[in-house]
Design an enzyme around this catalytic site. Structure first.
Site, PDB file in Angstrom:
ATOM      1  N   GLY A 462       0.833  -1.199   0.000  1.00  0.00           N
ATOM      2  CA  GLY A 462       0.000   0.000   0.000  1.00  0.00           C
ATOM      3  C   GLY A 462       0.861   1.241   0.000  1.00  0.00           C
ATOM      4  O   GLY A 462       2.093   1.175  -0.106  1.00  0.00           O
ATOM      5  N   GLU A 463       0.203   2.358   0.133  1.00  0.00           N
ATOM      6  CA  GLU A 463       0.867   3.656   0.114  1.00  0.00           C
ATOM      7  C   GLU A 463       1.871   3.780   1.257  1.00  0.00           C
ATOM      8  O   GLU A 463       2.964   4.297   1.104  1.00  0.00           O
ATOM      9  CB  GLU A 463      -0.242   4.716   0.227  1.00  0.00           C
ATOM     10  N   PHE A 464       1.489   3.224   2.433  1.00  0.00           N
ATOM     11  CA  PHE A 464       2.337   3.441   3.615  1.00  0.00           C
ATOM     12  C   PHE A 464       3.334   2.310   3.855  1.00  0.00           C
ATOM     13  O   PHE A 464       4.304   2.475   4.566  1.00  0.00           O
ATOM     14  CB  PHE A 464       1.472   3.547   4.878  1.00  0.00           C
ATOM     15  N   SER A 466       3.620  -2.407   3.758  1.00  0.00           N
ATOM     16  CA  SER A 466       3.001  -3.675   3.366  1.00  0.00           C
ATOM     17  C   SER A 466       1.632  -3.847   4.012  1.00  0.00           C
ATOM     18  O   SER A 466       1.394  -3.366   5.113  1.00  0.00           O
ATOM     19  CB  SER A 466       3.865  -4.847   3.832  1.00  0.00           C
ATOM     20  N   VAL A 467       0.787  -4.577   3.311  1.00  0.00           N
ATOM     21  CA  VAL A 467      -0.470  -5.026   3.922  1.00  0.00           C
ATOM     22  C   VAL A 467      -0.271  -6.514   4.207  1.00  0.00           C
ATOM     23  O   VAL A 467       0.116  -7.275   3.317  1.00  0.00           O
ATOM     24  CB  VAL A 467      -1.664  -4.801   2.966  1.00  0.00           C
ATOM     25  N   ASP A 577     -10.805   8.187  -4.986  1.00  0.00           N
ATOM     26  CA  ASP A 577      -9.890   7.221  -5.606  1.00  0.00           C
ATOM     27  C   ASP A 577     -10.648   5.956  -5.996  1.00  0.00           C
ATOM     28  O   ASP A 577     -10.171   4.838  -5.807  1.00  0.00           O
ATOM     29  CB  ASP A 577      -8.753   6.900  -4.626  1.00  0.00           C
TER      30      ASP A 577
HETATM   31  P1  AMP Z   1      -4.124  -0.307  -0.221  1.00  0.00           P
HETATM   32  O1  AMP Z   1      -3.071   0.262   0.681  1.00  0.00           O
HETATM   33  O2  AMP Z   1      -5.497  -0.149   0.376  1.00  0.00           O
HETATM   34  O3  AMP Z   1      -4.016   0.208  -1.612  1.00  0.00           O
HETATM   35  O4  AMP Z   1      -3.857  -1.888  -0.289  1.00  0.00           O
HETATM   36  C1  AMP Z   1      -2.829  -2.449  -1.066  1.00  0.00           C
HETATM   37  C2  AMP Z   1      -3.180  -3.888  -1.409  1.00  0.00           C
HETATM   38  O5  AMP Z   1      -3.286  -4.647  -0.199  1.00  0.00           O
HETATM   39  C3  AMP Z   1      -4.536  -4.032  -2.090  1.00  0.00           C
HETATM   40  O6  AMP Z   1      -4.447  -3.927  -3.484  1.00  0.00           O
HETATM   41  C4  AMP Z   1      -4.959  -5.427  -1.682  1.00  0.00           C
HETATM   42  O7  AMP Z   1      -4.350  -6.399  -2.527  1.00  0.00           O
HETATM   43  C5  AMP Z   1      -4.360  -5.576  -0.281  1.00  0.00           C
HETATM   44  N1  AMP Z   1      -5.370  -5.220   0.746  1.00  0.00           N
HETATM   45  C6  AMP Z   1      -5.605  -4.000   1.283  1.00  0.00           C
HETATM   46  N2  AMP Z   1      -6.582  -4.060   2.209  1.00  0.00           N
HETATM   47  C7  AMP Z   1      -6.977  -5.345   2.256  1.00  0.00           C
HETATM   48  C8  AMP Z   1      -7.990  -6.058   3.007  1.00  0.00           C
HETATM   49  N3  AMP Z   1      -8.759  -5.440   3.913  1.00  0.00           N
HETATM   50  N4  AMP Z   1      -8.118  -7.382   2.787  1.00  0.00           N
HETATM   51  C9  AMP Z   1      -7.353  -8.009   1.869  1.00  0.00           C
HETATM   52  N5  AMP Z   1      -6.389  -7.407   1.133  1.00  0.00           N
HETATM   53  C10 AMP Z   1      -6.205  -6.094   1.323  1.00  0.00           C
END
Ligand code: AMP
Length: 729
Positions: A462-464, A466-467, A577
């Site tokens: 993500g922006e900040f 890893s998720v 977005d």
């Molecule tokens: P984001 O920072 O929201 O853009 O998240 C980056 C990536 O992390 C997304 O494209 C998803 O593949 C994964 N992701 C984010 N939030 C979730 C979530 N609640 N459950 C599952 N995967 C997530």
């Protein structure tokens, strides 16, 4: 004796060993279970030349593979679908080919529907044995073929792991033992878990060989070890009983029937074993087959037959029982009372099959003729035999549905979408009909203790930072799966404010089509804990599984996104977005809006939010007023919704292709828009153009968009049937 000793046994020399090694070299394009990002990285490092490719294992669909290739310097991904339990594969509408290596050879010779033919491979390893049509002769094959029981026993004792590897003819050791009638060896192999249900290069299983070689004992050994007597020879569609009848092998015929194989299976040309026995005038076989009386069925109507249940009510019953795999019932067709329908759940979806009649027999599609409805249910409980799953859990008549009665059109659709998204949990936990939950008035996030969180693997960037996926031991002491957004150390200073703003937006949100924030952990590091949306980004899904998606899925997702956005609009949030990459999938029928990093609340008395900084704006998703003046409103979200629809209906094409942001602005100012995707339903085309009206006031609201999905009769069948499967009645 260890493996080294066994290799000293006098076994015949191997032929063509040099060409075999080079054959493996030629098919070393397999890279295991790597992510799409990793595949793109490997292709990039490999030089990104036209047609450069690799194969990887699908991360979301077990048994399937993905072809990643370079075309015009960009990576493209195609899903390789496996058909049935064996190594049969296809890409899109292309031919079904036996063996992954044969499929790749096919596309190396001709593009046939791919954007380019396969050229150079990114070197990895040869594909796994169970995906191949041909392999190379190994020690186990040689020992088996020679009848070397001791060698085989010692090999297996030492943990020999290549049990299902194939030789040049595509035969496994189980094939060879069955062909030779070496029952001791066969038993040894099957006891340690060798697969008896693999087809060889000629499309035959070990049970086919045992039957056509007149080996009744071998047939019995195979059946005892769960060999499937209904697997068909690829060309003719014959099952083992066809061979026995055709060749007049009464002993084999008797063993097969004693072990409860259906007596009247049908070939690709609709021939039964009795037809073949008659054709060849095998009198004894004719008499056995004509006089065969099936054992009384172990299943009875009182367990699963519903006299008066239409399709919609059946679906509602399944939903209220939790849509578990293998749940089933038999009912009468609501349109034609003389016809029975089998409804069965697989992957949370109901499938419906017409049960047909011929004389006194019952059958489904080209399946075997069975003596009664009860026998039919028993047969498909024992094996799937062409259904997506075998029948596991009957829903007895008289079971009451806890689903919502459908009275008003709008409510109906709302509830159906709601059911898709959240209701299963509500049903299971509370056993009460679901209601759209009230908005949580709490505006402060839960603080989650670090000790109650277990961090797992990375599922996205993500922006900040890893998720991660992880587990949270919640306040009720229940461990739940969660997604955890972490912040990299170096980002803490820069992004802290944005991170907190995202939390502020998400904390008040509670809707089935919006990803839910569960809380925040102060760490360190600072972490945002969200509900886990297991199938990840819709954008990736569109690219990877295009051939599994149909227009009904696309419309369902479009409606769910509109519903979630209606909710955000009611809370006075602009998302800013909205794009396919920010929609996540809980299941194939549950889409949720995520990524509130750019979202802002609109103050009362104002209809828009004015951005003071540009930042990294997704310009191609933005309305003209947002690009030109930095104003964002629900109407500018509606524009982005139109672009999101375009992404959906092009299966993930990049809007405006290679154009720069500046060129896009010029194009919009000249009153031009994205071209309408091929095969896009007319109504969706109309919605897109409405969303892209230059004047924000002329665009529809999300409420209007959502209710058009609810009230337009054209969409009604979708809601009733819920999913993409073809209606059969
Ligand atoms: P984001 O920072 O929201 O853009 O998240 C980056 C990536 O992390 C997304 O494209 C998803 O593949 C994964 N992701 C984010 N939030 C979730 C979530 N609640 N459950 C599952 N995967 C997530």
């Amino acid at each position: 004796m260890d493996v080294e000793d066994t290799q000293a046994q006098p076994l015949p020399p191997l032929n063509k060993s040099a060409s075999r090694n080079s054959m493996d070299e030629c098919i070393s394009w397999f890279h295991g279970k790597i992510t799409r990002d990793a595949a793109e990285h490997i292709l990039d490092v490999g030089g990104s030349s036209e047609g450069l490719f690799l194969i990887r294992e699908s991360t979301s669909s077990p048994g399937d593979y993905v072809l990643s290739l370079i075309h015009n310097k960009s990576p493209i991904h195609y899903q390789i679908r496996r058909h049935g339990e064996d190594a049969f594969f296809s890409i899109d509408d292309g031919p079904i080919v036996h063996g992954l290596e044969m499929l790749i050879t096919y596309y190396q010779e001709n593009a046939q529907g791919l954007s380019t033919k396969l050229n150079e491979m990114c070197k990895g390893q040869p594909p796994p044995p169970d995906s191949r049509r041909h392999g190379r002769t190994n020690l186990l094959h040689r020992a088996t073929k020679e009848g070397e029981v001791t060698v085989v026993r010692e090999l297996l004792k030492s943990g020999y792991h290549n049990l299902d590897a194939k030789n040049q003819e595509g035969q496994t050791a189980v094939h060879l033992a069955s062909i030779m009638g070496f029952n001791d060896i066969l038993d040894l192999l099957l006891v340690v878990g060798a697969n008896p249900n693999i087809r060889d290069g000629s499309g035959l299983t070990p049970l086919h060989y045992a039957s056509k070689n007149n080996e009744p004992e071998t047939v019995a050994v195979l059946l005892r070890h769960k060999a499937n007597p209904q697997l068909r020879a690829t060309e003719s569609g014959w099952v083992p009983l066809h061979y026995a009848a055709f060749l007049g092998y009464t002993e084999v015929l008797n063993v097969l029937l004693e072990m409860k194989c259906p007596c009247h299976p049908r070939s690709n040309y609709n021939e039964t074993p009795l037809d073949l026995a008659k054709k060849n005038k095998h009198k004894e076989c004719i008499s056995i087959l004509e006089n065969y009386v099936a054992a009384p069925p172990t299943s009875s109507r009182s367990e699963w037959f519903h006299e008066d249940l239409d399709r919609e009510k059946a679906m509602s019953l399944f939903r209220s029982e939790g849509l578990k795999d293998g749940m089933f019932l038999v009912r009468r067709s609501s349109r034609r009372k003389d016809i029975y329908v089998l409804s069965v759940v697989h992957n949370s979806h109901p499938f419906n099959y017409e049960i047909q009649r011929k004389e006194t027999f019952y059958f489904i599609d080209d399946g075997p003729y069975l003596d009664s409805l009860d026998h039919l249910v028993e047969h498909y409980s024992n094996m799937a035999d062409g259904l997506p799953t075998n029948l596991v859990q009957p829903i007895p008549p008289g079971t009451e549905s806890l689903d919502i009665p459908s009275n008003s059109k709008d409510k109906d659709v709302e509830n159906l979408i709601y059911n898709n998204v959240a209701a299963n949990v509500v049903y299971r936990e509370k056993k009460t009909p679901p209601k759209v939950r009230k908005i949580d008035p709490i505006s402060r996030p839960n603080l989650i203790r670090r000790e109650s969180l277990k961090l797992g693997d990375s599922i996205g960037e993500g922006e900040f930072g890893s998720v991660l996926c992880g587990k949270w031991l919640n306040l009720d002491n229940i461990e739940v799966n969660v997604a955890i957004k972490t912040m990299r150390d170096e980002q803490v200073q820069r992004c802290r404010e944005e991170f907190i703003r995202e939390v502020e937006v998400m904390v008040g949100l509670d809707h089935p089509c919006v990803v839910k924030l569960l809380g925040v952990c102060l760490g360190p590091p600072l972490m945002m804990v969200q509900e886990l949306v297991p199938m990840g980004s819709l954008f990736d899904y569109l690219l990877d599984f295009q051939d599994e998606i149909n227009v009904h899925d696309l419309i369902l997702w479009s409606a769910q996104i509109a519903w979630g956005m209606t909710y955000l609009e009611s809370k006075r949030f602009v998302h800013r977005d909205l794009a396919a990459r920010n929609i996540l999938l809980s299941s194939k029928t549950e889409a949720k809006i995520s990524d509130f990093g750019l979202s802002r609340a609109i103050g009362t008395g104002s209809e828009y939010y004015k951005a003071s900084t540009g930042g990294r704006w997704p310009v191609k998703w933005y309305a003209p007023e947002s690009i030109n003046y930095g104003t964002f409103s629900h109407a500018s979200d509606v524009w982005s919704y139109g672009i999101t629809l375009w992404e959906l209906f092009t299966y993930g094409d990049p809007p405006y292709g290679d154009m720069t942001g500046m060129q896009v602005i010029q194009l919009l100012e000249c009153n031009q828009r994205l071209s309408i995707p091929e095969d896009c339903p007319e109504k969706i085309q109309k919605v897109m153009s409405q969303c892209w009206q230059y004047n924000p006031e002329n665009r529809p609201t999300f409420k209007q968009l959502y209710s058009s999905f609810c009230t337009d009769v054209d969409y009604k069948p979708l809601w009733n049937f819920f999913k993409c499967e073809e209606e059969i009645l």
